[in-house]
Design a protein around this motif. Structure first.
Motif, PDB file in Angstrom:
ATOM      1  N   GLY A  14       2.025   8.867   8.633  1.00  0.00           N
ATOM      2  CA  GLY A  14       2.624  10.138   8.274  1.00  0.00           C
ATOM      3  C   GLY A  14       1.707  11.303   8.565  1.00  0.00           C
ATOM      4  N   ASP A  15       2.204  12.480   8.200  1.00  0.00           N
ATOM      5  CA  ASP A  15       1.437  13.704   8.423  1.00  0.00           C
ATOM      6  C   ASP A  15       0.789  14.126   7.125  1.00  0.00           C
ATOM      7  OD1 ASP A  15       1.842  14.093  11.207  1.00  0.00           O
ATOM      8  OD2 ASP A  15       3.887  14.716  10.801  1.00  0.00           O
ATOM      9  N   SER A  16       1.115  15.295   6.689  1.00  0.00           N
ATOM     10  CA  SER A  16       0.500  15.785   5.463  1.00  0.00           C
ATOM     11  C   SER A  16       1.600  15.972   4.435  1.00  0.00           C
ATOM     12  CB  SER A  16      -0.192  17.117   5.745  1.00  0.00           C
ATOM     13  OG  SER A  16      -0.833  17.581   4.599  1.00  0.00           O
ATOM     14  N   PRO A  17       1.584  15.229   3.356  1.00  0.00           N
ATOM     15  CA  PRO A  17       0.573  14.280   2.905  1.00  0.00           C
ATOM     16  C   PRO A  17       0.738  12.942   3.611  1.00  0.00           C
ATOM     17  CG  PRO A  17       2.307  14.400   1.273  1.00  0.00           C
ATOM     18  CD  PRO A  17       2.658  15.385   2.355  1.00  0.00           C
ATOM     19  N   ARG A  18      -0.325  12.160   3.621  1.00  0.00           N
ATOM     20  CA  ARG A  18      -0.348  10.893   4.332  1.00  0.00           C
ATOM     21  C   ARG A  18      -0.584   9.724   3.393  1.00  0.00           C
ATOM     22  NH1 ARG A  18      -3.693  11.831   9.556  1.00  0.00           N
ATOM     23  NH2 ARG A  18      -5.197  10.437   8.641  1.00  0.00           N
ATOM     24  N   THR A  19      -0.100   8.573   3.834  1.00  0.00           N
ATOM     25  CA  THR A  19      -0.419   7.321   3.159  1.00  0.00           C
ATOM     26  C   THR A  19      -1.657   6.779   3.856  1.00  0.00           C
ATOM     27  OG1 THR A  19       1.909   6.910   2.718  1.00  0.00           O
ATOM     28  CG2 THR A  19       0.420   5.018   2.600  1.00  0.00           C
ATOM     29  N   VAL A  20      -2.681   6.429   3.082  1.00  0.00           N
ATOM     30  CA  VAL A  20      -3.944   5.979   3.674  1.00  0.00           C
ATOM     31  C   VAL A  20      -4.311   4.609   3.102  1.00  0.00           C
ATOM     32  CG1 VAL A  20      -6.403   6.480   3.946  1.00  0.00           C
ATOM     33  CG2 VAL A  20      -4.749   8.357   3.958  1.00  0.00           C
ATOM     34  N   LEU A  21      -4.667   3.687   3.991  1.00  0.00           N
ATOM     35  CA  LEU A  21      -5.193   2.386   3.601  1.00  0.00           C
ATOM     36  C   LEU A  21      -6.668   2.370   3.974  1.00  0.00           C
ATOM     37  CD1 LEU A  21      -3.833  -1.135   4.023  1.00  0.00           C
ATOM     38  CD2 LEU A  21      -6.008  -0.602   5.085  1.00  0.00           C
ATOM     39  N   ARG A  22      -7.506   1.961   3.021  1.00  0.00           N
ATOM     40  CA  ARG A  22      -8.940   1.781   3.272  1.00  0.00           C
ATOM     41  C   ARG A  22      -9.295   0.357   2.861  1.00  0.00           C
ATOM     42  NH1 ARG A  22     -12.997   5.276   1.088  1.00  0.00           N
ATOM     43  NH2 ARG A  22     -12.199   4.689  -0.934  1.00  0.00           N
ATOM     44  N   CYS A  23      -9.921  -0.365   3.734  1.00  0.00           N
ATOM     45  CA  CYS A  23     -10.285  -1.756   3.461  1.00  0.00           C
ATOM     46  C   CYS A  23     -11.799  -1.860   3.342  1.00  0.00           C
ATOM     47  CB  CYS A  23      -9.782  -2.661   4.579  1.00  0.00           C
ATOM     48  SG  CYS A  23     -10.059  -4.418   4.237  1.00  0.00           S
ATOM     49  N   GLY A  24     -12.234  -2.651   2.371  1.00  0.00           N
ATOM     50  CA  GLY A  24     -13.664  -2.820   2.159  1.00  0.00           C
ATOM     51  C   GLY A  24     -14.257  -1.793   1.213  1.00  0.00           C
ATOM     52  N   VAL A  25     -13.393  -1.167   0.405  1.00  0.00           N
ATOM     53  CA  VAL A  25     -13.895  -0.186  -0.564  1.00  0.00           C
ATOM     54  C   VAL A  25     -14.658  -0.918  -1.672  1.00  0.00           C
ATOM     55  CG1 VAL A  25     -12.034   1.468  -0.118  1.00  0.00           C
ATOM     56  CG2 VAL A  25     -11.762  -0.215  -1.939  1.00  0.00           C
ATOM     57  N   ASP A  26     -15.492  -0.168  -2.374  1.00  0.00           N
ATOM     58  CA  ASP A  26     -16.196  -0.734  -3.520  1.00  0.00           C
ATOM     59  C   ASP A  26     -15.208  -0.986  -4.653  1.00  0.00           C
ATOM     60  OD1 ASP A  26     -18.657  -0.558  -2.234  1.00  0.00           O
ATOM     61  OD2 ASP A  26     -19.045   1.461  -2.996  1.00  0.00           O
ATOM     62  N   ARG A  27     -15.572  -1.898  -5.518  1.00  0.00           N
ATOM     63  CA  ARG A  27     -14.749  -2.169  -6.702  1.00  0.00           C
ATOM     64  C   ARG A  27     -14.688  -0.891  -7.535  1.00  0.00           C
ATOM     65  NH1 ARG A  27     -15.168  -4.121 -12.090  1.00  0.00           N
ATOM     66  NH2 ARG A  27     -13.619  -5.727 -12.531  1.00  0.00           N
ATOM     67  N   PRO A  28     -13.484  -0.434  -7.899  1.00  0.00           N
ATOM     68  CA  PRO A  28     -13.375   0.804  -8.683  1.00  0.00           C
ATOM     69  C   PRO A  28     -14.134   0.694 -10.010  1.00  0.00           C
ATOM     70  CG  PRO A  28     -11.227   0.141  -7.852  1.00  0.00           C
ATOM     71  CD  PRO A  28     -12.170  -0.983  -7.558  1.00  0.00           C
ATOM     72  N   GLU A  29     -14.947   1.690 -10.309  1.00  0.00           N
ATOM     73  CA  GLU A  29     -15.710   1.701 -11.563  1.00  0.00           C
ATOM     74  C   GLU A  29     -14.795   1.681 -12.776  1.00  0.00           C
ATOM     75  OE1 GLU A  29     -18.744   4.697 -11.837  1.00  0.00           O
ATOM     76  OE2 GLU A  29     -19.302   4.416  -9.734  1.00  0.00           O
ATOM     77  N   GLU A  30     -13.586   2.231 -12.618  1.00  0.00           N
ATOM     78  CA  GLU A  30     -12.637   2.283 -13.729  1.00  0.00           C
ATOM     79  C   GLU A  30     -12.254   0.887 -14.212  1.00  0.00           C
ATOM     80  OE1 GLU A  30     -12.070   6.006 -11.271  1.00  0.00           O
ATOM     81  OE2 GLU A  30     -12.305   3.882 -10.858  1.00  0.00           O
ATOM     82  N   LEU A  31     -12.398  -0.113 -13.362  1.00  0.00           N
ATOM     83  CA  LEU A  31     -12.059  -1.474 -13.776  1.00  0.00           C
ATOM     84  C   LEU A  31     -13.073  -2.034 -14.777  1.00  0.00           C
ATOM     85  CD1 LEU A  31     -10.786  -3.097 -10.464  1.00  0.00           C
ATOM     86  CD2 LEU A  31      -9.459  -2.418 -12.456  1.00  0.00           C
ATOM     87  N   ASN A  32     -14.179  -1.351 -14.958  1.00  0.00           N
ATOM     88  CA  ASN A  32     -15.184  -1.778 -15.933  1.00  0.00           C
ATOM     89  C   ASN A  32     -14.970  -1.118 -17.292  1.00  0.00           C
ATOM     90  OD1 ASN A  32     -16.492  -3.306 -13.977  1.00  0.00           O
ATOM     91  ND2 ASN A  32     -17.702  -1.560 -13.315  1.00  0.00           N
ATOM     92  N   GLY A  33     -14.105  -0.131 -17.351  1.00  0.00           N
ATOM     93  CA  GLY A  33     -13.927   0.631 -18.583  1.00  0.00           C
ATOM     94  C   GLY A  33     -12.597   0.368 -19.251  1.00  0.00           C
ATOM     95  N   GLU A  34     -12.133   1.378 -19.954  1.00  0.00           N
ATOM     96  CA  GLU A  34     -10.905   1.254 -20.733  1.00  0.00           C
ATOM     97  C   GLU A  34      -9.672   1.025 -19.860  1.00  0.00           C
ATOM     98  OE1 GLU A  34      -9.391   5.673 -21.641  1.00  0.00           O
ATOM     99  OE2 GLU A  34     -11.444   5.305 -22.326  1.00  0.00           O
ATOM    100  N   HIS A  35      -9.718   1.431 -18.591  1.00  0.00           N
ATOM    101  CA  HIS A  35      -8.556   1.270 -17.718  1.00  0.00           C
ATOM    102  C   HIS A  35      -8.431  -0.137 -17.146  1.00  0.00           C
ATOM    103  CE1 HIS A  35      -7.555   5.465 -17.929  1.00  0.00           C
ATOM    104  NE2 HIS A  35      -8.804   5.774 -17.657  1.00  0.00           N
ATOM    105  N   ALA A  36      -9.405  -0.983 -17.393  1.00  0.00           N
ATOM    106  CA  ALA A  36      -9.350  -2.352 -16.867  1.00  0.00           C
ATOM    107  C   ALA A  36      -8.155  -3.112 -17.418  1.00  0.00           C
ATOM    108  CB  ALA A  36     -10.639  -3.089 -17.198  1.00  0.00           C
ATOM    109  N   MET A  37      -7.717  -2.763 -18.597  1.00  0.00           N
ATOM    110  CA  MET A  37      -6.610  -3.469 -19.217  1.00  0.00           C
ATOM    111  C   MET A  37      -5.264  -2.788 -18.987  1.00  0.00           C
ATOM    112  SD  MET A  37      -8.312  -5.941 -20.188  1.00  0.00           S
ATOM    113  CE  MET A  37      -7.236  -6.944 -21.177  1.00  0.00           C
ATOM    114  N   ASP A  38      -5.233  -1.703 -18.188  1.00  0.00           N
ATOM    115  CA  ASP A  38      -3.970  -1.029 -17.886  1.00  0.00           C
ATOM    116  C   ASP A  38      -3.026  -1.999 -17.181  1.00  0.00           C
ATOM    117  OD1 ASP A  38      -5.018   1.248 -18.942  1.00  0.00           O
ATOM    118  OD2 ASP A  38      -5.204   2.324 -17.051  1.00  0.00           O
ATOM    119  N   LEU A  39      -1.737  -1.786 -17.375  1.00  0.00           N
ATOM    120  CA  LEU A  39      -0.739  -2.608 -16.718  1.00  0.00           C
ATOM    121  C   LEU A  39      -0.826  -2.382 -15.207  1.00  0.00           C
ATOM    122  CD1 LEU A  39       1.647  -4.528 -17.049  1.00  0.00           C
ATOM    123  CD2 LEU A  39       3.118  -2.521 -17.153  1.00  0.00           C
ATOM    124  N   SER A  40      -1.002  -3.431 -14.455  1.00  0.00           N
ATOM    125  CA  SER A  40      -1.104  -3.346 -12.999  1.00  0.00           C
ATOM    126  C   SER A  40       0.088  -4.061 -12.378  1.00  0.00           C
ATOM    127  CB  SER A  40      -2.402  -3.992 -12.513  1.00  0.00           C
ATOM    128  OG  SER A  40      -3.510  -3.291 -13.006  1.00  0.00           O
TER     129      SER A  40
END
Length: 172
Positions: free
Chosen positions: A88-114
């Motif tokens: 797409g153009d602007s706004p775009r859908t972006v895929l990034r592979c090999g990203v670091d593990r999100p820091e949020e998964l270590n905190g209170e958001h780790a238990m959010d419904l996924s």
């Protein structure tokens, strides 16, 4: 040195009004080119730097990605990277592979419904612009898909569409 001898011969051959506007026009064109190159929509896309097997898995995924995603043509950022794809153009859908593990998964958001699509869990996060970020969990390489606001019926649609390709190329 008189005034006429300071004017380059190519400009001296032109009529006076053209000579008067030559420098301002040249400067304006230079500014337009520079500003145009600075305003690239790709400037904010951070390219991941996976290593080892994660890099191999990401390259395999990149080769399998479609040229069109939910009606939006693929328009990869520049410079090209096997770790980033966009549709797409602007706004775009972006895929990034090999990203670091999100820091949020270590905190209170780790238990959010996924959301889970075909046994692949996508950890989700609402972004400040109204879009969403989805990151795979429990895979050999983390894959992130950002879904812009208002483009799809559901913000999960791009991630859900890419799920079979992620599962086929990145082991759990």
């Amino acid at each position: 040195m008189d005034r006429e001898s300071r004017i380059p011969k190519a400009l001296a051959a032109l009529p006076a009004p053209v000579r008067w506007f030559a420098l301002p026009v040249a400067l304006t064109c230079t500014v337009v080119v520079l500003v145009g190159s600075w305003s690239s929509g790709d400037a904010g896309i951070e390219v991941p730097q996976p290593s080892g097997r994660a890099a191999d898995y990401c390259r395999a995924l990149a080769a399998a990605l479609p040229q069109e995603l939910l009606g939006h043509p693929r328009k990869d950022p520049s410079p090209a990277s096997p770790y980033v794809a966009a549709w797409g153009d602007s706004p775009r859908t972006v895929l990034r592979c090999g990203v670091d593990r999100p820091e949020e998964l270590n905190g209170e958001h780790a238990m959010d419904l996924s959301p889970t699509v075909d046994d692949l869990t996508w950890w989700s996060q609402k972004l400040s612009d109204g879009g969403y970020r989805f990151v795979t969990t429990m895979r050999a390489a983390y894959v992130e898909v950002t879904s812009p606001p208002g483009v799809y019926g559901s913000p999960l649609d791009p991630a859900a569409t890419l799920t079979p390709l992620v599962k086929a190329n990145i082991p759990g």
